[in-house]
Design a protein around this motif. Structure first.
Motif, PDB file in Angstrom:
ATOM      1  N   ALA A   1     -11.118  -4.912   7.513  1.00 33.01           N
ATOM      2  CA  ALA A   1      -9.675  -4.911   7.250  1.00 33.01           C
ATOM      3  C   ALA A   1      -8.950  -5.902   8.149  1.00 33.01           C
ATOM      4  O   ALA A   1      -7.936  -6.488   7.750  1.00 33.01           O
ATOM      5  CB  ALA A   1      -9.114  -3.504   7.452  1.00 33.01           C
ATOM      6  N   ALA A   2      -9.462  -6.092   9.381  1.00 37.66           N
ATOM      7  CA  ALA A   2      -8.851  -7.074  10.268  1.00 37.66           C
ATOM      8  C   ALA A   2      -8.952  -8.474   9.682  1.00 37.66           C
ATOM      9  O   ALA A   2      -8.008  -9.274   9.744  1.00 37.66           O
ATOM     10  CB  ALA A   2      -9.517  -7.024  11.644  1.00 37.66           C
TER      11      ALA A   2
ATOM     12  N   LEU B   1      -6.671  -8.704   6.787  1.00 41.43           N
ATOM     13  CA  LEU B   1      -5.294  -8.902   7.233  1.00 41.43           C
ATOM     14  C   LEU B   1      -4.905 -10.376   7.199  1.00 41.43           C
ATOM     15  O   LEU B   1      -3.768 -10.733   6.873  1.00 41.43           O
ATOM     16  CB  LEU B   1      -5.155  -8.359   8.659  1.00 41.43           C
ATOM     17  CG  LEU B   1      -3.877  -8.664   9.441  1.00 41.43           C
ATOM     18  CD1 LEU B   1      -2.693  -7.986   8.780  1.00 41.43           C
ATOM     19  CD2 LEU B   1      -4.014  -8.201  10.883  1.00 41.43           C
ATOM     20  N   VAL B   2      -5.864 -11.237   7.515  1.00 42.19           N
ATOM     21  CA  VAL B   2      -5.594 -12.677   7.557  1.00 42.19           C
ATOM     22  C   VAL B   2      -5.493 -13.261   6.151  1.00 42.19           C
ATOM     23  O   VAL B   2      -4.743 -14.216   5.923  1.00 42.19           O
ATOM     24  CB  VAL B   2      -6.701 -13.394   8.356  1.00 42.19           C
ATOM     25  CG1 VAL B   2      -6.497 -14.899   8.371  1.00 42.19           C
ATOM     26  CG2 VAL B   2      -6.772 -12.847   9.770  1.00 42.19           C
ATOM     27  N   ALA B   3      -6.236 -12.679   5.209  1.00 43.22           N
ATOM     28  CA  ALA B   3      -6.354 -13.281   3.880  1.00 43.22           C
ATOM     29  C   ALA B   3      -5.017 -13.477   3.163  1.00 43.22           C
ATOM     30  O   ALA B   3      -4.729 -14.584   2.698  1.00 43.22           O
ATOM     31  CB  ALA B   3      -7.310 -12.453   3.028  1.00 43.22           C
TER      32      ALA B   3
ATOM     33  N   ILE C   1      -2.317  -4.132   5.445  1.00 46.13           N
ATOM     34  CA  ILE C   1      -3.677  -4.269   5.961  1.00 46.13           C
ATOM     35  C   ILE C   1      -3.683  -4.091   7.474  1.00 46.13           C
ATOM     36  O   ILE C   1      -4.640  -3.555   8.043  1.00 46.13           O
ATOM     37  CB  ILE C   1      -4.270  -5.627   5.532  1.00 46.13           C
ATOM     38  CG1 ILE C   1      -4.205  -5.747   4.004  1.00 46.13           C
ATOM     39  CG2 ILE C   1      -5.710  -5.753   6.000  1.00 46.13           C
ATOM     40  CD1 ILE C   1      -4.553  -7.123   3.486  1.00 46.13           C
ATOM     41  N   ALA C   2      -2.603  -4.533   8.154  1.00 42.14           N
ATOM     42  CA  ALA C   2      -2.501  -4.299   9.600  1.00 42.14           C
ATOM     43  C   ALA C   2      -2.497  -2.803   9.892  1.00 42.14           C
ATOM     44  O   ALA C   2      -3.116  -2.333  10.855  1.00 42.14           O
ATOM     45  CB  ALA C   2      -1.235  -4.953  10.148  1.00 42.14           C
ATOM     46  N   GLY C   3      -1.801  -2.039   9.056  1.00 40.16           N
ATOM     47  CA  GLY C   3      -1.822  -0.590   9.211  1.00 40.16           C
ATOM     48  C   GLY C   3      -3.206  -0.015   8.985  1.00 40.16           C
ATOM     49  O   GLY C   3      -3.637   0.911   9.691  1.00 40.16           O
ATOM     50  N   MET C   4      -3.948  -0.578   8.020  1.00 40.12           N
ATOM     51  CA  MET C   4      -5.304  -0.102   7.751  1.00 40.12           C
ATOM     52  C   MET C   4      -6.217  -0.366   8.949  1.00 40.12           C
ATOM     53  O   MET C   4      -7.043   0.480   9.316  1.00 40.12           O
ATOM     54  CB  MET C   4      -5.855  -0.774   6.491  1.00 40.12           C
ATOM     55  CG  MET C   4      -5.121  -0.386   5.222  1.00 40.12           C
ATOM     56  SD  MET C   4      -5.692  -1.284   3.759  1.00 40.12           S
ATOM     57  CE  MET C   4      -7.317  -0.574   3.546  1.00 40.12           C
TER      58      MET C   4
ATOM     59  N   GLY D   1       2.988   1.815   7.235  1.00 37.99           N
ATOM     60  CA  GLY D   1       2.691   3.243   7.239  1.00 37.99           C
ATOM     61  C   GLY D   1       1.715   3.623   6.142  1.00 37.99           C
ATOM     62  O   GLY D   1       0.816   4.445   6.358  1.00 37.99           O
ATOM     63  N   CYS D   2       1.881   3.019   4.949  1.00 35.51           N
ATOM     64  CA  CYS D   2       0.920   3.259   3.871  1.00 35.51           C
ATOM     65  C   CYS D   2      -0.483   2.856   4.318  1.00 35.51           C
ATOM     66  O   CYS D   2      -1.456   3.586   4.107  1.00 35.51           O
ATOM     67  CB  CYS D   2       1.308   2.458   2.625  1.00 35.51           C
ATOM     68  SG  CYS D   2       2.773   3.054   1.759  1.00 35.51           S
ATOM     69  N   GLY D   3      -0.576   1.681   4.939  1.00 35.30           N
ATOM     70  CA  GLY D   3      -1.878   1.201   5.386  1.00 35.30           C
ATOM     71  C   GLY D   3      -2.478   2.074   6.468  1.00 35.30           C
ATOM     72  O   GLY D   3      -3.699   2.270   6.519  1.00 35.30           O
TER      73      GLY D   3
END
Length: 400
Positions: free
Chosen positions: A141-142, A145-147, A248-251, A300-302
Motif C-alpha cells: 500500500a505504501a 500510495l505513490v502510484a 492509500i496513505a490511510g491504508m 479515514g476510509c483508508g
C-alpha cells in the motif's frame, strides 16, 4: 508473541506484491479519465472493474490446478509478467475493447500473484503469518500510495496517465534479475491428508462474504472516489486523481498499526473495529464540500480499509479446514465478484442519480460485512481454531 523474521525471500515477496499494488492503485483513479478520453458513460467506464473481476474469477477457478502443475514460484512470476505486460499494453491502448482486455489480463496476473504470495507467507512464517501478510500489504500500500501521485502528475504535465502506469515494468525486470530466491511450494499436492479437496466449511464462506463486501468498498472508493471529489468537492481532474493517494496513505497507516495489534487481539473483533473506522471516514468524505475535509474522510476510509483484506483473507485461511491454496483461490471469486458487481452497479446508478448519491452503496457493503463478521464471531467465540497448519497464524492473533 511470535517473532517475524524478514529474510531475503520475505523482502522479495513484499516487493512483488508492491508492484501489483502500483498497477492496481495507479489504474484505479484512471476510470474517470478514460471516460473523458473515450467519450463513454460512467456505466461503460465501470466495465474496467468488470474486467478486473473476470480476471480474478478465472484465476480463482484455475489456480488450484495450475499450482499443482507448475508450483507457486512459477505462478507468482507469471502473474507479475502479465501485470507488466498489461501496463505496457495500456500505453498503446486507445480503445475501450483494448483497455478492458489489458485490465482483465492484469487482474488475472494479480490473482496468480496474490494467491501464491498469501499461501507462501503463511507456510514460510508459521505463527507469524498474519503479521507477515499485514506487513506485506502495508509495504504494498505504501508503494500504491505513490502510484496515483505519479499517474496524476503525468496526466497534469501532459505526458498522459499511461506514462505513469508503465513505470512498473522497470522494477519488475530488475527484481527478476536479482531476486535469487524461490517461493516455498505447497507442503503436499492436495489437501492436508493427501485426499481429494474437501468441501470448505460454512465459516469459510462467511469470511468469503466479508471479502466480497469489503472488496466492493475498496474498489468503489479507488475507481470512483476521484469522481465524487470532482462532482461534490469541486476538485480538478488531475488533483482528484492524485488525491486518491490520501486513502492509500490511510491504508498504509492502518496496516502498520494493525500488524502489531493482529498478534494480540481476535481478528473478528479487529475487523469489526476497522469497519466502524471506515464508516466514520466515509461519512466525512461523503458529506464534505471542502476539498481538504473530503480528503481527510478518504484518509479515514483508508485507515479502516487497510485492514479489511488482510483480516478477511486471514480468517478465510483459518477456516479452510487445512486447505490454504484452495481457500486462497476461492477467495479470488469473492474479490472478483466484488470487482464485477460493485463498480458496475455504482457507475450505472451514478449515470441516473449522480456519483454522490450513488456512493451510498458503500455503507451498505460495510453493513453487509459487519453482519457476516458478527455471525462468524458468534459461531467461533473465543474457542481455539483447529490445529492444522493454516489455523496456526490465527491462534497467534488471539488475545495474549
Amino acid at each position: 508473541m511470535p517473532n517475524l523474521v524478514r529474510d531475503r525471500l520475505t523482502w522479495v515477496i513484499y516487493v512483488q506484491l508492491s508492484l501489483w499494488c502500483y498497477f492496481l492503485y495507479g489504474f484505479g483513479p484512471v476510470a474517470p479519465l478514460l471516460r473523458d478520453e473515450l467519450h463513454i458513460s460512467r456505466t461503460l467506464a465501470s466495465l474496467h472493474g468488470t474486467g478486473f473481476a473476470v480476471g480474478g474469477i478465472v484465476g480463482g477457478a484455475v489456480i488450484p490446478a495450475l499450482t499443482r502443475r507448475y508450483g507457486r514460484h512459477r505462478l507468482i512470476w507469471a502473474g507479475l509478467t502479465l501485470i507488466s505486460g498489461a501496463a505496457a499494453g495500456m500505453f498503446a491502448a486507445h480503445h475501450l475493447a483494448l483497455t478492458l482486455t489489458f485490465a482483465t489480463l492484469a487482474s488475472f496476473g494479480g490473482s496468480l500473484l496474490v494467491n501464491g504470495i498469501v499461501a507462501a507467507l503463511t507456510e514460510h512464517h508459521g505463527t507469524a503469518g498474519p503479521a507477515a501478510i499485514s506487513e506485506a500489504n502495508a509495504a504494498a500500500a505504501a508503494v500504491g500510495l505513490v502510484a496515483p501521485l505519479v499517474v496524476g502528475f503525468a496526466y497534469g504535465t501532459g505526458l498522459g496517465w499511461r506514462a505513469g502506469l508503465v513505470l512498473v515494468v522497470v522494477p519488475t525486470v530488475l527484481l527478476a534479475v536479482f531476486a535469487g530466491v524461490r517461493a516455498p511450494e505447497p507442503l503436499q499436492h492436495g489437501t492436508a491428508d493427501g485426499r481429494r479437496a474437501r468441501r470448505l466449511p460454512a465459516t469459510y464462506w462467511l469470511a468469503a462474504t466479508s471479502l466480497f463486501a469489503t472488496g466492493s468498498v475498496e474498489v468503489c472508493l479507488t475507481l470512483w472516489g476521484s469522481d465524487v471529489l470532482r462532482d461534490h468537492a469541486h476538485v480538478s481532474a488531475g488533483v482528484a486523481t492524485a488525491a486518491v493517494s490520501t486513502m492509500i496513505a490511510g491504508m498504509v497507516t492502518g496496516r502498520i498499526v494493525g500488524g502489531r495489534l493482529l498478534l494480540r487481539y481476535r481478528p473478528t473483533r479487529m475487523l469489526l473495529a476497522a469497519l466502524a473506522v471506515s464508516a466514520a471516514g466515509f461519512a466525512l468524505f461523503w458529506s464534505a464540500t471542502v476539498p481538504w475535509l473530503a480528503m481527510a474522510g478518504l484518509f479515514g476510509c483508508g485507515l479502516g480499509c487497510g485492514l479489511h483484506y488482510p483480516l478477511g483473507i486471514g480468517l478465510a485461511l483459518a477456516h479452510s479446514d487445512g486447505q490454504p491454496d484452495l481457500a486462497a483461490a476461492r477467495a479470488s471469486f469473492a474479490v472478483g465478484i466484488s470487482f464485477a458487481v460493485a463498480p458496475f452497479a455504482l457507475g450505472s446508478l451514478a449515470d441516473r442519480v449522480g456519483p454522490h448519491t450513488a456512493f451510498l452503496l458503500v455503507p451498505a457493503f460495510l453493513l453487509l460485512s459487519a453482519a457476516v463478521v458478527t455471525r462468524l464471531e458468534r459461531l467461533t467465540g473465543r474457542a481455539t481454531l483447529n490445529t492444522t497448519q493454516t489455523a496456526a497464524p490465527v491462534r497467534a492473533a488471539e488475545p495474549v
